[in-house]
Scaffold this motif. Structure first.
Motif, PDB file in Angstrom:
ATOM      1  N   ARG A  45       2.037  -6.445  -6.828  1.00 27.71           N
ATOM      2  CA  ARG A  45       0.595  -6.720  -6.863  1.00 27.71           C
ATOM      3  C   ARG A  45       0.304  -7.866  -7.844  1.00 27.71           C
ATOM      4  NH1 ARG A  45      -4.578  -3.619  -4.868  1.00 27.71           N
ATOM      5  NH2 ARG A  45      -6.089  -4.861  -5.949  1.00 27.71           N
ATOM      6  N   GLY A  99      -5.166   6.194   2.315  1.00 21.80           N
ATOM      7  CA  GLY A  99      -3.843   6.655   2.735  1.00 21.80           C
ATOM      8  C   GLY A  99      -3.487   7.934   1.997  1.00 21.80           C
ATOM      9  N   ALA A 113     -15.613   2.886  -0.410  1.00 26.84           N
ATOM     10  CA  ALA A 113     -15.165   2.294   0.863  1.00 26.84           C
ATOM     11  C   ALA A 113     -13.912   1.423   0.696  1.00 26.84           C
ATOM     12  CB  ALA A 113     -16.288   1.474   1.485  1.00 26.84           C
ATOM     13  N   CYS A 154      -8.555  -1.868  -2.649  1.00 31.41           N
ATOM     14  CA  CYS A 154      -8.422  -2.991  -1.706  1.00 31.41           C
ATOM     15  C   CYS A 154      -8.271  -4.354  -2.391  1.00 31.41           C
ATOM     16  CB  CYS A 154      -9.639  -3.015  -0.782  1.00 31.41           C
ATOM     17  SG  CYS A 154      -9.536  -4.322   0.443  1.00 31.41           S
ATOM     18  N   GLY A 174      -6.750  -6.572   6.802  1.00 30.01           N
ATOM     19  CA  GLY A 174      -7.986  -7.328   6.679  1.00 30.01           C
ATOM     20  C   GLY A 174      -8.715  -7.574   7.978  1.00 30.01           C
ATOM     21  N   HIS A 219      -4.345   0.976  -6.115  1.00 33.96           N
ATOM     22  CA  HIS A 219      -4.236   0.527  -4.718  1.00 33.96           C
ATOM     23  C   HIS A 219      -5.575   0.074  -4.145  1.00 33.96           C
ATOM     24  CE1 HIS A 219      -0.034   1.538  -3.975  1.00 33.96           C
ATOM     25  NE2 HIS A 219      -0.222   2.602  -4.740  1.00 33.96           N
ATOM     26  N   ARG A 273      -1.972  10.718  -0.322  1.00 31.67           N
ATOM     27  CA  ARG A 273      -1.298  10.784  -1.613  1.00 31.67           C
ATOM     28  C   ARG A 273      -0.433  12.043  -1.614  1.00 31.67           C
ATOM     29  NH1 ARG A 273      -3.754   6.282  -1.249  1.00 31.67           N
ATOM     30  NH2 ARG A 273      -4.545   5.251  -3.117  1.00 31.67           N
ATOM     31  N   HIS A 318       5.100  -1.409  -7.335  1.00 26.84           N
ATOM     32  CA  HIS A 318       3.755  -1.811  -6.944  1.00 26.84           C
ATOM     33  C   HIS A 318       3.160  -2.783  -7.954  1.00 26.84           C
ATOM     34  CE1 HIS A 318      -0.675  -1.507  -6.708  1.00 26.84           C
ATOM     35  NE2 HIS A 318      -0.432  -1.583  -5.425  1.00 26.84           N
ATOM     36  N   ASN A 330       0.810  -1.221   0.000  1.00 25.82           N
ATOM     37  CA  ASN A 330       0.000   0.000   0.000  1.00 25.82           C
ATOM     38  C   ASN A 330       0.840   1.267   0.000  1.00 25.82           C
ATOM     39  OD1 ASN A 330       0.857  -0.700   2.613  1.00 25.82           O
ATOM     40  ND2 ASN A 330      -0.604   0.718   3.499  1.00 25.82           N
TER      41      ASN A 330
HETATM   42  C1  HEM Z   1     -14.548  -4.086   5.004  1.00 24.19           C
HETATM   43  C2  HEM Z   1     -13.276  -4.418   4.954  1.00 24.19           C
HETATM   44  C3  HEM Z   1     -12.207  -3.621   4.262  1.00 24.19           C
HETATM   45  C4  HEM Z   1     -12.168  -2.282   3.937  1.00 24.19           C
HETATM   46  C5  HEM Z   1     -13.224  -1.230   4.189  1.00 24.19           C
HETATM   47  C6  HEM Z   1     -10.889  -2.045   3.291  1.00 24.19           C
HETATM   48  C7  HEM Z   1     -10.493  -0.808   2.795  1.00 24.19           C
HETATM   49  C8  HEM Z   1      -9.356  -0.613   2.034  1.00 24.19           C
HETATM   50  C9  HEM Z   1      -9.014   0.623   1.378  1.00 24.19           C
HETATM   51  C10 HEM Z   1      -9.840   1.906   1.433  1.00 24.19           C
HETATM   52  C11 HEM Z   1      -7.839   0.429   0.716  1.00 24.19           C
HETATM   53  C12 HEM Z   1      -7.117   1.434  -0.166  1.00 24.19           C
HETATM   54  C13 HEM Z   1      -6.270   2.368   0.636  1.00 24.19           C
HETATM   55  C14 HEM Z   1      -5.625   3.442  -0.223  1.00 24.19           C
HETATM   56  O1  HEM Z   1      -5.873   3.545  -1.426  1.00 24.19           O
HETATM   57  O2  HEM Z   1      -4.844   4.191   0.365  1.00 24.19           O
HETATM   58  C15 HEM Z   1      -7.419  -0.932   0.980  1.00 24.19           C
HETATM   59  C16 HEM Z   1      -6.245  -1.490   0.505  1.00 24.19           C
HETATM   60  C17 HEM Z   1      -5.834  -2.770   0.836  1.00 24.19           C
HETATM   61  N1  HEM Z   1      -6.553  -3.725   1.516  1.00 24.19           N
HETATM   62 FE1  HEM Z   1      -8.414  -3.527   2.275  1.00 24.19          FE
HETATM   63  N2  HEM Z   1     -10.193  -3.214   3.240  1.00 24.19           N
HETATM   64  C18 HEM Z   1     -10.956  -4.206   3.814  1.00 24.19           C
HETATM   65  C19 HEM Z   1     -10.619  -5.535   3.939  1.00 24.19           C
HETATM   66  C20 HEM Z   1      -9.446  -6.099   3.524  1.00 24.19           C
HETATM   67  C21 HEM Z   1      -9.102  -7.515   3.638  1.00 24.19           C
HETATM   68  C22 HEM Z   1     -10.026  -8.591   4.193  1.00 24.19           C
HETATM   69  C23 HEM Z   1      -7.828  -7.649   3.169  1.00 24.19           C
HETATM   70  C24 HEM Z   1      -6.954  -8.863   3.066  1.00 24.19           C
HETATM   71  C25 HEM Z   1      -7.061  -9.923   3.772  1.00 24.19           C
HETATM   72  C26 HEM Z   1      -7.378  -6.332   2.733  1.00 24.19           C
HETATM   73  C27 HEM Z   1      -6.145  -6.060   2.181  1.00 24.19           C
HETATM   74  C28 HEM Z   1      -5.791  -4.860   1.597  1.00 24.19           C
HETATM   75  C29 HEM Z   1      -4.503  -4.631   0.946  1.00 24.19           C
HETATM   76  C30 HEM Z   1      -3.365  -5.622   0.817  1.00 24.19           C
HETATM   77  C31 HEM Z   1      -4.530  -3.310   0.476  1.00 24.19           C
HETATM   78  C32 HEM Z   1      -3.420  -2.582  -0.265  1.00 24.19           C
HETATM   79  C33 HEM Z   1      -3.599  -2.767  -1.761  1.00 24.19           C
HETATM   80  C34 HEM Z   1      -2.579  -2.020  -2.598  1.00 24.19           C
HETATM   81  O3  HEM Z   1      -2.009  -1.019  -2.148  1.00 24.19           O
HETATM   82  O4  HEM Z   1      -2.347  -2.462  -3.743  1.00 24.19           O
HETATM   83  N3  HEM Z   1      -8.386  -5.425   2.970  1.00 24.19           N
HETATM   84  N4  HEM Z   1      -8.376  -1.558   1.772  1.00 24.19           N
END
Ligand code: HEM
Length: 419
Positions: A117, A308, A360, A368, A258, A366, A310, A113, A106
């Motif tokens: 990814r 996060g 959300a 989720c 997560g 990036h 920018r 990235h 992230n």
């Molecule tokens: C309701 C549950 C969840 C919400 C609301 C959520 C929300 C988010 C958001 C808003 C981002 C983007 C952040 C950004 O752009 O700065 C993100 C990225 C990410 N989330 Fe989730 N998330 C959830 C559940 C999960 C789960 C279950 C996992 C893994 C087991 C996960 C793994 C990740 C990862 C690895 C990223 C980074 C992706 C990247 O930068 O390429 N998230 N999440």
């Protein structure tokens, strides 16, 4: 709540982001949207002279999240010697925090990235996450079995906090006896990190967490099985592999990203349904509406207040504001999701809304990675709860239920219910 001046509204917003504000940030967001789509925060960024901005409307938030020519997540992409992040979080190379905060998926930009990814996406596919459904169902039932006869529970401690951590720990191959350790570290880290705040215990938690995952990955290398870590170890993309540090950082991120978020979706989602009894009745009468309800709960009051930060890669104009190279920009997800330009009656919870898009889970490269898993968990958590406990109601006066603030997000300390 009404703010007589822009300065007051901005200061209230700083309170929301640093976790010191009251229970309901939405009137602040509404006022900020009236002030503008891009609003400057009244504090400088750490020890630098760069300015900080929040983005309040959906269209502009999408621009920031999708435009990689003008925005990055790692200030080092602007200037290799940048100290912006260190001066904001207080973190440097010490005690394992560096790897977690600066090298994880992230927090890195292209081309790194894209490479990382692509590798992780080979193992963590939507199909794989969908395939976890029977196991998630089993874990949800196990938790409710333990409280069913009691007729009451703390929905946060007995259900919402445990389901996601058990699912992730199971998925990556952490033995059941260690689930509580993972829970403790993950929660300790989430409590200790925030915009402009660093808990002294956080570094210790990060170090212990890192050492544990390091040992676990070493064990999986020697003795692979059918868990996600073993798969991550074995995947290759065009001759490329994850190295040791990348693997550890990725596993930590999966647990951390997560766990809290999905717990919050389940606990605050339940409270929102109890707060809107007419919506709860509609849902109970037709549980096939659960997927649509989950999307609306994510839109209405999703777990993450902001994406996060920018950083502007160059000078640019956004919605009439002059953003300078190096400035920090927060896309306010909870505000964009209440954008009256995008949603009719945006301030109303309507589980039959059938939303086309919300922020959300963020957007762009990036966005989720775990969204499909979060949806599986959310759908199973609400369906199982309402099927098994159709008379669910609060077990304390409503005014005794308190929101708490963590990492620029809101969750519940406790939610006593009877059924
Ligand atoms: C309701 C549950 C969840 C919400 C609301 C959520 C929300 C988010 C958001 C808003 C981002 C983007 C952040 C950004 O752009 O700065 C993100 C990225 C990410 N989330 Fe989730 N998330 C959830 C559940 C999960 C789960 C279950 C996992 C893994 C087991 C996960 C793994 C990740 C990862 C690895 C990223 C980074 C992706 C990247 O930068 O390429 N998230 N999440």
């Amino acid at each position: 709540m009404n703010y007589s001046s822009q300065v007051e509204a901005e200061q209230a917003l700083v309170g929301v982001l640093s976790g010191k504000s009251g229970d309901n940030p939405f009137p602040i967001f509404e006022q900020l949207r009236q002030i503008g789509s891009v609003v400057q925060l009244p504090f400088p960024m750490g020890e630098t002279n760069n300015r900080a901005w929040v983005v309040t409307h959906m269209e502009e938030a999408l621009k920031v999240l999708k435009d990689q020519d003008h925005f990055c997540v790692d200030p080092k992409s602007i200037d290799r010697n940048s100290t912006i992040k260190e001066s904001l979080t207080g973190s440097s190379d010490s005690a394992g925090s560096n790897m977690f905060l600066t090298n994880s998926l992230n927090a890195i930009d292209q081309p790194d990235h894209r490479r990382l990814r692509a590798l992780v996406s080979k193992a963590f596919t939507p199909r794989y996450m969908e395939g976890l459904r029977p196991r998630v169902q089993e874990l949800a039932d196990e938790l409710l079995d333990q409280v069913q006869d009691r007729g009451e529970m703390d929905l946060v401690k007995d259900y919402a906090n445990l389901l996601p951590i058990n699912v992730i720990s199971d998925m990556i191959g952490v033995p059941k006896s260690d689930h509580s350790l993972i829970h403790k570290w993950s929660e300790g880290i989430a409590n200790g990190l925030g915009v402009g705040t660093v808990d002294p215990k956080t570094a210790e938690n990060l170090k212990d967490f890192g050492n544990y995952i390091k040992q676990l990955t070493e064990d999986k290398r020697k003795q692979p099985s059918d868990d996600l870590i073993s798969q991550l170890i074995s995947i290759e993309e065009q001759g490329d592999r994850l190295d040791e540090a990348e693997l550890i950082s990725l596993v930590q991120l999966l647990i951390f990203a997560g766990h809290e978020t999905t717990s919050t979706l389940i606990s605050t989602g339940t409270l929102l349904l109890l707060d809107h009894p007419e919506q709860l009745e509609i849902l109970k009468a037709d549980l096939s509406l659960v997927p649509s309800a989950v999307e609306e709960l994510l839109r209405f009051h999703g777990p993450s207040t902001t994406a996060g930060p920018r950083y502007a890669l160059k000078d640019l104009e956004l919605s009439g504001q002059e953003i300078k190279k190096g400035d920090m920009v927060f896309p306010l997800l909870k505000s964009a999701n209440r954008d009256e330009r995008q949603f009719e009656n945006a301030e109303e919870l309507d589980i039959t809304r059938g939303i086309k898009r919300h922020l959300a889970f963020g957007q762009g490269v990036h966005m989720c990675l775990g969204a499909p898993l979060a949806r599986v968990e959310g759908n199973i958590a609400f369906t199982t709860l309402l099927k098994r406990m159709p008379n669910l109601q609060l077990n304390v006066p409503r005014e005794d239920v308190h929101w708490k603030f963590k990492l620029a997000a809101q969750s519940l300390a406790s939610l006593p219910v009877k059924f």
